[in-house]
Design a protein around this motif. Structure first.
Motif, PDB file in Angstrom:
ATOM      1  N   ILE A  98       3.339 -22.793  27.861  1.00 59.03           N
ATOM      2  CA  ILE A  98       4.574 -22.005  27.985  1.00 59.03           C
ATOM      3  C   ILE A  98       5.463 -22.196  26.760  1.00 59.03           C
ATOM      4  O   ILE A  98       5.992 -21.227  26.206  1.00 59.03           O
ATOM      5  CB  ILE A  98       5.320 -22.386  29.284  1.00 59.03           C
ATOM      6  N   TRP A  99       5.601 -23.437  26.319  1.00 57.28           N
ATOM      7  CA  TRP A  99       6.515 -23.735  25.220  1.00 57.28           C
ATOM      8  C   TRP A  99       6.126 -23.011  23.934  1.00 57.28           C
ATOM      9  O   TRP A  99       6.989 -22.485  23.217  1.00 57.28           O
ATOM     10  CB  TRP A  99       6.557 -25.243  24.989  1.00 57.28           C
ATOM     11  N   SER A 100       4.827 -22.970  23.633  1.00 56.95           N
ATOM     12  CA  SER A 100       4.390 -22.351  22.384  1.00 56.95           C
ATOM     13  C   SER A 100       4.057 -20.873  22.535  1.00 56.95           C
ATOM     14  O   SER A 100       3.637 -20.229  21.566  1.00 56.95           O
ATOM     15  CB  SER A 100       3.167 -23.089  21.837  1.00 56.95           C
ATOM     16  N   SER A 101       4.221 -20.327  23.712  1.00 59.31           N
ATOM     17  CA  SER A 101       3.799 -18.944  23.974  1.00 59.31           C
ATOM     18  C   SER A 101       4.670 -17.937  23.226  1.00 59.31           C
ATOM     19  O   SER A 101       5.848 -18.182  22.951  1.00 59.31           O
ATOM     20  CB  SER A 101       3.880 -18.646  25.473  1.00 59.31           C
TER      21      SER A 101
ATOM     22  N   PHE B  81      -2.359 -22.315  23.761  1.00 56.60           N
ATOM     23  CA  PHE B  81      -2.558 -21.737  25.087  1.00 56.60           C
ATOM     24  C   PHE B  81      -3.576 -22.555  25.880  1.00 56.60           C
ATOM     25  O   PHE B  81      -3.474 -22.678  27.102  1.00 56.60           O
ATOM     26  CB  PHE B  81      -3.040 -20.285  24.955  1.00 56.60           C
ATOM     27  N   GLN B  82      -4.585 -23.077  25.158  1.00 61.56           N
ATOM     28  CA  GLN B  82      -5.667 -23.778  25.847  1.00 61.56           C
ATOM     29  C   GLN B  82      -5.824 -25.225  25.375  1.00 61.56           C
ATOM     30  O   GLN B  82      -6.709 -25.928  25.864  1.00 61.56           O
ATOM     31  CB  GLN B  82      -6.995 -23.042  25.617  1.00 61.56           C
ATOM     32  N   SER B  83      -5.014 -25.664  24.439  1.00 58.70           N
ATOM     33  CA  SER B  83      -5.202 -26.995  23.854  1.00 58.70           C
ATOM     34  C   SER B  83      -3.944 -27.840  23.981  1.00 58.70           C
ATOM     35  O   SER B  83      -2.824 -27.315  23.855  1.00 58.70           O
ATOM     36  CB  SER B  83      -5.576 -26.873  22.375  1.00 58.70           C
ATOM     37  N   PRO B  84      -4.091 -29.140  24.199  1.00 52.21           N
ATOM     38  CA  PRO B  84      -2.925 -30.038  24.247  1.00 52.21           C
ATOM     39  C   PRO B  84      -2.453 -30.368  22.843  1.00 52.21           C
ATOM     40  O   PRO B  84      -3.129 -30.079  21.849  1.00 52.21           O
ATOM     41  CB  PRO B  84      -3.485 -31.279  24.949  1.00 52.21           C
TER      42      PRO B  84
ATOM     43  N   PRO C  96     -12.547 -32.452  15.850  1.00 46.68           N
ATOM     44  CA  PRO C  96     -12.817 -31.009  15.764  1.00 46.68           C
ATOM     45  C   PRO C  96     -11.657 -30.167  16.297  1.00 46.68           C
ATOM     46  O   PRO C  96     -11.428 -29.055  15.819  1.00 46.68           O
ATOM     47  CB  PRO C  96     -14.078 -30.836  16.623  1.00 46.68           C
ATOM     48  N   VAL C  97     -10.919 -30.697  17.268  1.00 48.23           N
ATOM     49  CA  VAL C  97      -9.786 -29.955  17.818  1.00 48.23           C
ATOM     50  C   VAL C  97      -8.716 -29.753  16.745  1.00 48.23           C
ATOM     51  O   VAL C  97      -8.145 -28.660  16.613  1.00 48.23           O
ATOM     52  CB  VAL C  97      -9.192 -30.691  19.035  1.00 48.23           C
TER      53      VAL C  97
ATOM     54  N   GLY D 217       4.785 -18.859  34.315  1.00 48.01           N
ATOM     55  CA  GLY D 217       5.297 -19.785  35.315  1.00 48.01           C
ATOM     56  C   GLY D 217       4.653 -19.568  36.670  1.00 48.01           C
ATOM     57  O   GLY D 217       4.324 -20.536  37.377  1.00 48.01           O
ATOM     58  N   SER D 218       4.448 -18.324  37.031  1.00 48.89           N
ATOM     59  CA  SER D 218       3.821 -18.023  38.322  1.00 48.89           C
ATOM     60  C   SER D 218       2.365 -18.467  38.354  1.00 48.89           C
ATOM     61  O   SER D 218       1.817 -18.735  39.426  1.00 48.89           O
ATOM     62  CB  SER D 218       3.916 -16.516  38.601  1.00 48.89           C
ATOM     63  N   ALA D 219       1.738 -18.538  37.170  1.00 49.72           N
ATOM     64  CA  ALA D 219       0.352 -19.012  37.081  1.00 49.72           C
ATOM     65  C   ALA D 219       0.296 -20.535  36.979  1.00 49.72           C
ATOM     66  O   ALA D 219      -0.790 -21.094  36.818  1.00 49.72           O
ATOM     67  CB  ALA D 219      -0.342 -18.384  35.884  1.00 49.72           C
ATOM     68  N   HIS D 220       1.460 -21.177  37.050  1.00 46.69           N
ATOM     69  CA  HIS D 220       1.554 -22.640  36.986  1.00 46.69           C
ATOM     70  C   HIS D 220       0.973 -23.199  35.692  1.00 46.69           C
ATOM     71  O   HIS D 220       0.302 -24.234  35.688  1.00 46.69           O
ATOM     72  CB  HIS D 220       0.882 -23.277  38.205  1.00 46.69           C
ATOM     73  N   ALA D 221       1.239 -22.484  34.581  1.00 51.78           N
ATOM     74  CA  ALA D 221       0.785 -22.952  33.266  1.00 51.78           C
ATOM     75  C   ALA D 221       1.500 -24.249  32.899  1.00 51.78           C
ATOM     76  O   ALA D 221       2.565 -24.568  33.448  1.00 51.78           O
ATOM     77  CB  ALA D 221       1.052 -21.881  32.214  1.00 51.78           C
ATOM     78  N   TRP D 222       0.915 -24.984  31.958  1.00 58.85           N
ATOM     79  CA  TRP D 222       1.503 -26.243  31.515  1.00 58.85           C
ATOM     80  C   TRP D 222       2.774 -25.943  30.717  1.00 58.85           C
ATOM     81  O   TRP D 222       2.768 -25.158  29.775  1.00 58.85           O
ATOM     82  CB  TRP D 222       0.514 -27.033  30.674  1.00 58.85           C
TER      83      TRP D 222
END
Length: 362
Positions: free
Chosen positions: A195-198, A129-132, A110-111, A185-190
């Protein structure tokens, strides 16, 4: 043809370099155990750096598209938005739609189905943002979402604010990108997905390409060979800093906003240096490299599919899989170019024939 619009083999060489870096990023080992030896850790770092081939695509695309739009504004006194979007659509959408269809054939969860639905509305960069990452061979299409958003936004801004403000538009993109990266980065995102796809990461790259184009719009880049070599060396150092010092492509949570910003600035500056070096004159490379660069869009879209087929044929061999995967990718891209893309490109060229010469897309 003008220098702005002619097909330039040296830029096709750079396109191939960008694709091949991404390919190597996806076949190498990016994560190693803390107890791994020095060579293994260096290898993983180099493999991470290859991921910035995508950043190079973004910077080069923004540079070329901006120069074309500015040339059209100078030649015709205006930018024809509908004509521009139609030309871009004829270039991007046929293969993109086929890629989406292939992605649906390989849906295994489903992902993945959710991902492809986001792709269908060009929101793929927001999905991660929310998915690997997942194993669907069409996952790389996420970056086309960022490209399409750029193709919509840039010409609108140039029309609304005036082509003379292209440099300020690029600078604003850089500023917004830095701010967004610092927040993430300050929110310690992955680092390797969120971050990469942002949009922040792509804004920084696109902004740099726009600004470079604005600063060089009315003159030809022509630097001495020694300076061009120096730029290439500086670019390699920039990539090394990005991954070796600032961890800009690590598979981990960000340690700080400052490190994320520094890493992406280093990588984008390195990409700008490569674009300037390549655009400043011919590059000595085998002719087939430029030809492969010409079909780099197909190479990029199909490379994970090629690796998927290769693994099914030879198992995950560290040598046979990459070689066979690259061969399959080239065949698929060449077939796509001949059968699918060229008919639409000929239609695009017929539309461009009635446009101001400087506005034609090569």
């Amino acid at each position: 043809m003008s220098q702005t619009t002619a097909r330039r083999p040296e830029l096709d060489v750079l396109r191939f370099v960008a694709f091949f870096a991404v390919f190597l990023h996806h076949v190498g080992e990016r994560e190693v155990d803390a107890s791994a030896g020095l060579l293994a850790r260096i290898g993983a770092t180099v493999t991470q750096a290859f991921g910035f081939g995508l950043t190079l695509f973004f910077v080069l695309s923004a540079f070329l598209i901006t120069r074309l739009l500015l040339a059209e504004a100078r030649a015709a006194g205006r930018i024809d938005l509908l004509r521009f979007w139609l030309r871009r659509g004829l270039r991007i959408w046929p293969l993109y739609v086929v890629g989406l269809a292939i992605g649906w054939l390989f849906v295994a969860s489903p992902v993945e189905a959710s991902m492809l639905r986001w792709f269908s509305v060009f929101g793929g960069n927001l999905f991660f943002f929310q998915s690997p990452w997942n194993h669907n061979p069409m996952t790389p299409l996420w970056s086309l979402s960022a490209e399409e958003q750029f193709y919509v936004l840039l010409p609108l801004l140039l029309v609304a604010l005036g082509a003379a403000r292209a440099g300020l538009i690029g600078l604003a993109g850089i500023g917004l990108g830095i701010a967004g990266l610092w927040v993430l980065g300050s929110a310690h995102a992955w680092i390797d997905t969120t971050i990469w796809s942002s949009p922040a990461a792509s804004l920084l790259a696109f902004g740099a390409g726009v600004m470079l184009a604005a600063e060089t719009a009315e003159r030809r880049l022509a630097l001495p060979t020694g300076v061009r070599i120096g730029l290439i060396v500086a670019a390699l150092l920039g990539f090394a800093l990005a991954v070796g010092v600032f961890d800009a492509k690590a598979c981990a949570s960000a340690r700080s906003g400052e490190l994320v910003v520094a890493g992406h600035l280093s990588a984008v500056a390195a990409c700008v240096a490569l674009v300037v070096a390549a655009a400043s004159g011919p590059l000595r490379a085998p002719r087939f490299v430029a030809e492969l660069g010409r079909i780099s869009y197909g190479l990029y879209v199909f490379h994970l599919l090629g690796l998927h087929f290769a693994e099914a044929l030879v198992a995950p061999s560290p040598v046979a899989r990459p070689l066979l995967g690259l061969a399959i990718t080239i065949v698929l891209a060449a077939l796509s170019d001949r059968v699918l893309e060229q008919p639409f490109l000929r239609l695009r060229d017929r539309l461009s024939a009635s446009a101001p010469r400087a506005a034609r897309v090569a």
